[in-house]
Design a protein around this motif. Structure first.
Motif, PDB file in Angstrom:
ATOM      1  N   ILE A 175       0.852  -1.183   0.000  1.00 24.49           N
ATOM      2  CA  ILE A 175       0.000   0.000   0.000  1.00 24.49           C
ATOM      3  C   ILE A 175       0.889   1.235   0.000  1.00 24.49           C
ATOM      4  O   ILE A 175       1.901   1.282   0.707  1.00 24.49           O
ATOM      5  CB  ILE A 175      -0.927   0.006   1.226  1.00 24.49           C
ATOM      6  CG1 ILE A 175      -1.770  -1.280   1.259  1.00 24.49           C
ATOM      7  CG2 ILE A 175      -1.839   1.225   1.217  1.00 24.49           C
ATOM      8  CD1 ILE A 175      -2.536  -1.464   2.533  1.00 24.49           C
ATOM      9  N   VAL A 183      -8.509   2.416   0.632  1.00 23.45           N
ATOM     10  CA  VAL A 183      -7.621   1.309   0.261  1.00 23.45           C
ATOM     11  C   VAL A 183      -8.411   0.163  -0.336  1.00 23.45           C
ATOM     12  O   VAL A 183      -8.055  -0.373  -1.377  1.00 23.45           O
ATOM     13  CB  VAL A 183      -6.807   0.835   1.486  1.00 23.45           C
ATOM     14  CG1 VAL A 183      -5.944  -0.362   1.116  1.00 23.45           C
ATOM     15  CG2 VAL A 183      -5.921   1.972   1.988  1.00 23.45           C
ATOM     16  N   GLY A 631      -3.472  -0.566  -4.690  1.00 24.92           N
ATOM     17  CA  GLY A 631      -2.153  -1.015  -4.261  1.00 24.92           C
ATOM     18  C   GLY A 631      -1.706  -2.206  -5.084  1.00 24.92           C
ATOM     19  O   GLY A 631      -2.181  -2.421  -6.213  1.00 24.92           O
TER      20      GLY A 631
END
Length: 654
Positions: A175, A183, A631
């Protein structure tokens, strides 16, 4: 020939079946005769069979033509095995089987492995189960998930139905240090309509009063449409009837309070110590500011913003300021952004801290950014009062009581318009949230919710008799809303909203409609003012709506208390996962839920029962109830058993 999934053994004509497990070796002395239908494989005769791991009983089968060089069809508790022999007998052979020329393959090194997606150039399942993924925009060469629309989808299969049994999800996760998006979900297999399945997510939206942090909290949850249960967590400080902000920081839950009856109780922050106990973390400054409306975590520190009062601002009050927590009861003053009586929301966006503020009156509202030299710069001016901010899909969103939503790309603001077209339908927006990868907005005075989808606003209905939707968040696979006038919490179930609980519901209470001049009864409107996830539960604050203090509190007055709700079985790691590559794992072992980072146990919980999580919903990697993952992912594994720390530490080292 050797890999983590297969071990090639050479055997004599006696063929003693030997099954190699990751921790043990079991030998069957009895001879095995392979009588199944043979198929051709690279010039060899191939015989396929399943072997029961416990009884070592052999069941011959015929290979599926689409298996290629892999093997499919393995079920929990079985090993899928293959024997191949030359089609021409070798000298000295007996009954066609040449000595030392028989290859015996077994899914051996990883018992219970039902899916393994390496994501280093393909999205194939390397477990041998054939659970190959369909790619929806993932960069498979790097394992990068854009956070916008990219994910992998695996069709439902019998071995992905875990029922009430043990299972493990493990992955290498990367990340970024600076976030411009939620996220999102790592792995999920969840049916939102039936509220059944499981999800492993990283939640960066630890909300204060409509604020957005850049923390990365792991959450692992299962549900099977359970009813859930509420608990009263007490009143932070014991005197205020307004708890307005909740945020999780370094393993603890913090709450801000507003409008205590005495000056020494103004603008305090409290830390939750369990059950109904709260620890005072001090007052923010010594100015005439009554409360803390905004809390958020930015780059590893806890920030708070003060406001004069919830209602009209007396001329004797001071403007709001921003503070950084220094531990104990100490707060560092970071200055005054503009001249604003209310600082309503904080947000971390692309490595910068933002705050929105306004006055009750004709002055314009602003969004400010904290510069490197410690000064506050106005980066947006609005004909209204910015109330809420959210970070999503590369932009910072702000909304305010003129009924419009704006999106900021770091340079310019784009007006996304009024979600319901007119100020009669929507003249204030108090909440923004992300669910299933799209942005939602909660409004006043009709209490309706809209979603921004496909470049336009779509009506998602009204929760009950809500007049205002003041908080939105995702918890254990479902989307929740906190509302006025009953401090009521709702859950989005399919097309409509289900009431989970009225936190303010005294006998005979019926709220007057919007526009009523009966100010005594209007003042009884109550808010569920902040929602956030902590210790695997959903926490909700309560507050009055109109007046600063209650003249006649109820005997068991709920307003000002914090409540917790739990449904299904869940566990969260409430410390920041941080940036860079980490190995993470989620394990269900009986009634216990566990989270691991780097092979080390970081959180666990015990549920009343292991829920049946089987659902025909597809398995998704990089997408789920929260949002698309932003990510990098690699080496994603799923097991039909509970892995121990030794295995997880080994994976973390690789």
């Amino acid at each position: 020939m050797r890999s983590r999934s297969f071990r090639l053994l050479l055997a004599s004509t006696a063929i003693a079946a030997v099954i190699h497990h990751s921790q043990r070796c079991v030998a069957a002395g009895a001879q095995v005769t392979f009588t199944g239908e043979k198929t051709a494989w690279h010039g060899f005769d191939r015989f396929d069979f399943l072997m029961d791991e416990a009884a070592l009983a052999v069941q011959p089968i015929k290979a599926s033509p689409d298996e290629g060089n892999g093997i499919n069809g393995q079920a929990p508790g079985q090993l899928r095995c293959v024997v191949v022999v030359p089609q021409d007998a070798a000298p000295g052979s007996i009954d066609h089987f040449p000595a030392m020329s028989i290859a015996y393959w077994a899914l051996a090194d990883e018992p219970g492995l039902v899916g393994h997606w390496k994501l280093n150039g393909d999205c194939r399942d390397h477990s041998g189960r054939g659970n190959h993924a369909v790619n929806h925009g993932v960069d498979l060469d790097t394992g990068r998930f854009s956070g916008r629309s990219a994910y992998l989808e695996v069709a439902d299969a019998p071995e992905l139905q875990f029922g009430t049994g043990d299972f493990t999800i493990a992955a290498q996760v990367d990340i970024a240090a600076q976030l411009d998006d939620v996220v999102g979900d790592l792995v999920s297999k969840f049916d939102p309509a039936g509220r059944k399945g499981f999800t492993l997510t990283v939640n960066a939206s630890a909300g204060g009063y409509n604020s957005t942090s850049n923390t990365r909290h792991l959450f692992f949850g299962t549900d099977a449409a359970t009813a859930g249960a509420w608990s009263d967590c007490g009143r932070p400080g014991g005197v205020s009837h307004n708890s307005d902000a909740l945020t999780v920081f370094e393993g603890d839950l913090y709450a801000g309070t507003t409008d205590a009856p005495l000056v020494d109780g103004w603008a305090h922050v409290y830390r939750y110590k369990g059950e109904s106990t709260w620890e005072d973390c001090g007052r923010l400054g010594e100015g005439k500011t009554r409360g803390v409306y905004a809390l958020c975590v930015h780059d590893g520190a806890l920030y708070a913003a003060t406001s004069a009062s919830h209602g009209p601002q007396p001329a004797t009050m001071d403007f709001g300021r921003v503070y950084r927590y220094r531990g104990g009861t100490r707060w560092e003053d970071l200055g005054q952004p503009g001249t604003n009586y209310r600082l309503n929301a904080l947000a971390s966006f692309r490595g910068r801290l933002y705050v929105c503020g306004f006055n009750i009156g004709p002055e314009p509202g602003h969004v400010y950014v904290l510069e490197d030299d410690g000064t506050w710069r106005a980066c947006g001016e609005f004909n209204g009062w910015p109330h809420t901010m959210a970070v999503h899909d590369g932009r910072l969103f702000a909304a305010y009581p003129q009924g419009e939503v704006f999106a900021f790309d770091g340079t310019n603001w784009e007006n996304l318009g009024n979600p319901f077209g007119t100020r009669d339908e929507c003249n204030q927006i108090h909440s923004l949230g992300v669910f299933q990868g799209v942005l939602y907005a909660g409004t006043w005075p009709k209490g309706r919710i809209a979603v921004w989808r496909g470049g336009k606003w779509v009506d998602r209905g009204r929760p009950g008799d809500a007049t205002e939707v003041i908080a939105l968040t995702v918890y254990n696979g479902s989307f929740y809303a906190g509302t006025i006038p009953r401090a009521e919490v709702f859950r989005l179930d399919g097309p409509g909203w289900t009431s989970v609980r009225r936190l303010f519901d005294p006998p005979g209470f019926e709220p007057v409609p919007v526009g009523s001049k009966d100010w005594g009864r209007v003042s009884d409107w109550s808010r569920s003012s902040s929602l956030t996830v902590y210790q695997g539960r959903l926490f909700a604050t309560t507050a009055t709506c109109h007046r600063t203090m209650l003249e006649a509190p109820l005997t068991d007055e709920p307003r000002g208390n914090v409540f917790a709700y739990s449904t299904g079985a869940a566990v969260s790691c409430d410390r920041d996962l941080g940036s860079g590559w980490k190995h993470v794992a989620a394990v269900r072992a009986g009634k216990q839920m566990r989270l691991y980072v780097g092979g080390e146990l970081v959180a666990s919980s015990i549920s009343h029962a292991a829920l049946d999580v089987s659902t025909d919903a597809p398995l998704r990697i990089g997408f789920g109830p929260q949002s698309h993952f932003c990510g990098h992912l690699r080496d994603v594994r799923i097991y039909h058993r509970a892995l121990g720390e030794a295995d997880l530490r080994r994976f973390a080292r690789e």
